[in-house]
Design a protein around this motif. Sequence first.
Motif, PDB file in Angstrom:
ATOM      1  N   ALA A  83      11.225   6.059  -8.472  1.00 36.91           N
ATOM      2  CA  ALA A  83      10.700   6.992  -7.319  1.00 36.91           C
ATOM      3  C   ALA A  83       9.687   6.271  -6.347  1.00 36.91           C
ATOM      4  O   ALA A  83       9.734   6.774  -5.329  1.00 36.91           O
ATOM      5  CB  ALA A  83       9.814   8.324  -8.210  1.00 36.91           C
ATOM      6  N   GLN A  84       8.727   5.376  -6.890  1.00 37.84           N
ATOM      7  CA  GLN A  84       7.733   4.938  -5.832  1.00 37.84           C
ATOM      8  C   GLN A  84       8.782   3.786  -4.960  1.00 37.84           C
ATOM      9  O   GLN A  84       8.472   3.974  -3.640  1.00 37.84           O
ATOM     10  CB  GLN A  84       6.946   4.076  -6.524  1.00 37.84           C
ATOM     11  N   LEU A  85       9.644   3.116  -5.384  1.00 39.39           N
ATOM     12  CA  LEU A  85      10.661   2.590  -4.529  1.00 39.39           C
ATOM     13  C   LEU A  85      11.351   3.277  -3.400  1.00 39.39           C
ATOM     14  O   LEU A  85      11.452   2.936  -2.243  1.00 39.39           O
ATOM     15  CB  LEU A  85      11.378   1.436  -5.185  1.00 39.39           C
ATOM     16  N   ALA A  86      11.869   4.477  -4.147  1.00 42.95           N
ATOM     17  CA  ALA A  86      12.647   5.454  -3.244  1.00 42.95           C
ATOM     18  C   ALA A  86      11.610   5.862  -1.988  1.00 42.95           C
ATOM     19  O   ALA A  86      11.865   5.806  -0.866  1.00 42.95           O
ATOM     20  CB  ALA A  86      13.063   6.501  -4.035  1.00 42.95           C
ATOM     21  N   ALA A  87      10.507   6.063  -2.517  1.00 50.39           N
ATOM     22  CA  ALA A  87       9.267   6.632  -1.466  1.00 50.39           C
ATOM     23  C   ALA A  87       9.109   5.662  -0.267  1.00 50.39           C
ATOM     24  O   ALA A  87       8.795   5.753   0.683  1.00 50.39           O
ATOM     25  CB  ALA A  87       8.216   7.098  -2.164  1.00 50.39           C
ATOM     26  N   TRP A  88       8.740   4.046  -0.808  1.00 54.22           N
ATOM     27  CA  TRP A  88       8.460   3.134  -0.213  1.00 54.22           C
ATOM     28  C   TRP A  88       9.662   3.180   1.018  1.00 54.22           C
ATOM     29  O   TRP A  88       9.253   2.826   2.264  1.00 54.22           O
ATOM     30  CB  TRP A  88       8.521   2.036  -0.999  1.00 54.22           C
ATOM     31  N   GLN A 148      -1.563   3.826  -0.927  1.00 58.05           N
ATOM     32  CA  GLN A 148      -0.725   4.457   0.157  1.00 58.05           C
ATOM     33  C   GLN A 148      -0.051   5.658  -0.614  1.00 58.05           C
ATOM     34  O   GLN A 148       0.578   5.484  -1.486  1.00 58.05           O
ATOM     35  CB  GLN A 148       0.265   3.556   0.626  1.00 58.05           C
ATOM     36  N   GLN A 149       0.186   6.619   0.251  1.00 57.99           N
ATOM     37  CA  GLN A 149       0.710   7.943  -0.320  1.00 57.99           C
ATOM     38  C   GLN A 149       2.121   7.904   0.692  1.00 57.99           C
ATOM     39  O   GLN A 149       1.944   7.833   1.931  1.00 57.99           O
ATOM     40  CB  GLN A 149       0.053   9.089  -0.213  1.00 57.99           C
ATOM     41  N   LYS A 150       3.211   8.032   0.025  1.00 55.14           N
ATOM     42  CA  LYS A 150       4.454   7.972   0.619  1.00 55.14           C
ATOM     43  C   LYS A 150       5.282   9.030  -0.060  1.00 55.14           C
ATOM     44  O   LYS A 150       5.618   8.804  -1.193  1.00 55.14           O
ATOM     45  CB  LYS A 150       5.272   6.551   0.677  1.00 55.14           C
ATOM     46  N   ARG A 151       5.642  10.067   0.698  1.00 51.59           N
ATOM     47  CA  ARG A 151       6.797  11.088   0.164  1.00 51.59           C
ATOM     48  C   ARG A 151       6.116  11.355  -1.061  1.00 51.59           C
ATOM     49  O   ARG A 151       7.137  11.506  -2.163  1.00 51.59           O
ATOM     50  CB  ARG A 151       8.012  10.256   0.241  1.00 51.59           C
ATOM     51  N   GLY A 152       5.257  11.750  -1.279  1.00 48.79           N
ATOM     52  CA  GLY A 152       4.527  12.351  -2.482  1.00 48.79           C
ATOM     53  C   GLY A 152       4.279  11.436  -3.596  1.00 48.79           C
ATOM     54  O   GLY A 152       3.916  11.716  -4.917  1.00 48.79           O
ATOM     55  N   GLN A 153       4.416  10.071  -3.515  1.00 47.05           N
ATOM     56  CA  GLN A 153       4.244   8.912  -4.260  1.00 47.05           C
ATOM     57  C   GLN A 153       2.801   8.206  -4.095  1.00 47.05           C
ATOM     58  O   GLN A 153       2.728   8.035  -2.846  1.00 47.05           O
ATOM     59  CB  GLN A 153       5.522   7.960  -4.490  1.00 47.05           C
ATOM     60  N   ILE A 154       2.260   7.839  -4.850  1.00 46.03           N
ATOM     61  CA  ILE A 154       0.995   6.990  -4.720  1.00 46.03           C
ATOM     62  C   ILE A 154       1.691   5.561  -4.997  1.00 46.03           C
ATOM     63  O   ILE A 154       1.904   5.339  -6.185  1.00 46.03           O
ATOM     64  CB  ILE A 154      -0.161   7.322  -5.626  1.00 46.03           C
ATOM     65  N   ILE A 155       1.063   4.569  -4.118  1.00 47.39           N
ATOM     66  CA  ILE A 155       1.466   3.249  -4.192  1.00 47.39           C
ATOM     67  C   ILE A 155       0.191   2.361  -4.442  1.00 47.39           C
ATOM     68  O   ILE A 155      -0.259   2.326  -3.393  1.00 47.39           O
ATOM     69  CB  ILE A 155       2.617   2.647  -3.239  1.00 47.39           C
ATOM     70  N   ARG A 156      -0.077   1.892  -5.277  1.00 48.33           N
ATOM     71  CA  ARG A 156      -1.235   1.224  -5.531  1.00 48.33           C
ATOM     72  C   ARG A 156      -1.089  -0.492  -4.834  1.00 48.33           C
ATOM     73  O   ARG A 156      -0.148  -0.957  -5.089  1.00 48.33           O
ATOM     74  CB  ARG A 156      -1.595   0.923  -6.988  1.00 48.33           C
ATOM     75  N   GLY A 157      -2.017  -0.814  -4.064  1.00 49.70           N
ATOM     76  CA  GLY A 157      -2.222  -2.101  -3.584  1.00 49.70           C
ATOM     77  C   GLY A 157      -3.630  -2.734  -3.804  1.00 49.70           C
ATOM     78  O   GLY A 157      -4.527  -2.308  -4.666  1.00 49.70           O
ATOM     79  N   PHE A 158      -4.051  -3.620  -2.955  1.00 46.53           N
ATOM     80  CA  PHE A 158      -5.247  -4.492  -3.322  1.00 46.53           C
ATOM     81  C   PHE A 158      -5.655  -4.714  -1.583  1.00 46.53           C
ATOM     82  O   PHE A 158      -5.052  -5.495  -1.029  1.00 46.53           O
ATOM     83  CB  PHE A 158      -5.098  -5.597  -3.985  1.00 46.53           C
ATOM     84  N   TYR A 159      -6.844  -4.182  -1.279  1.00 46.45           N
ATOM     85  CA  TYR A 159      -7.206  -4.722   0.000  1.00 46.45           C
ATOM     86  C   TYR A 159      -7.980  -5.970   0.002  1.00 46.45           C
ATOM     87  O   TYR A 159      -8.908  -6.239  -0.823  1.00 46.45           O
ATOM     88  CB  TYR A 159      -8.141  -3.545   0.381  1.00 46.45           C
TER      89      TYR A 159
END
Length: 169
Positions: A39-44, A153-164
């Motif tokens: 789901a996250q990849l599809a939102a990305w 990052q929020q994309k299409r209702g999914q939260i995608i975690r990263g590192f600043y």
Amino acid sequence: MAAFEQFEIQPYQSCYAREVSELFHLCVHSINHARYSSAQLAAWSAAPRSAKHWDLRLSRSKAWVVLAKGALATSAMCIGFINIETHFSQQGYLDSLYIHPDYQRKGLGECAYLVVEDWAKAQGYSRLSLDASYLSKGLFNQMGFTQVQASYQQKRGQIIRGFYMIKEI
């Protein structure tokens, strides 16, 4: 390490926009990592974006493409891209770095990054920043970046975690 005479890094041109779009989508959907759900990849990247979208995005920044040439391709084939923001509040923000899955772990991402860093130094930038994914964090650690905080990052209702991350240059 890759045989770098078979690759070339050159400034982005609009003629690569379609390839960049397809490459981005392919890279995202080739991710096989426990931290990313389907789901996250599809939102990305739900589908390849238009060439116009990518041309506008990369033309607003300073961007380069990584090309396979010679025996590897009948014509120069775009296998990667990188760009850095130049006109926004986060000047020096590394927006994108994607390398085709078949060419990853060959040093091409590092080479593309070094082109950006050299350019940024020549422009007088004192710092670079980025939001790394779980997959790219190791590369950027090796390149001297340090994590400042977690990012989301929020994309299409999914939260995608990263590192600043930042790096003084």
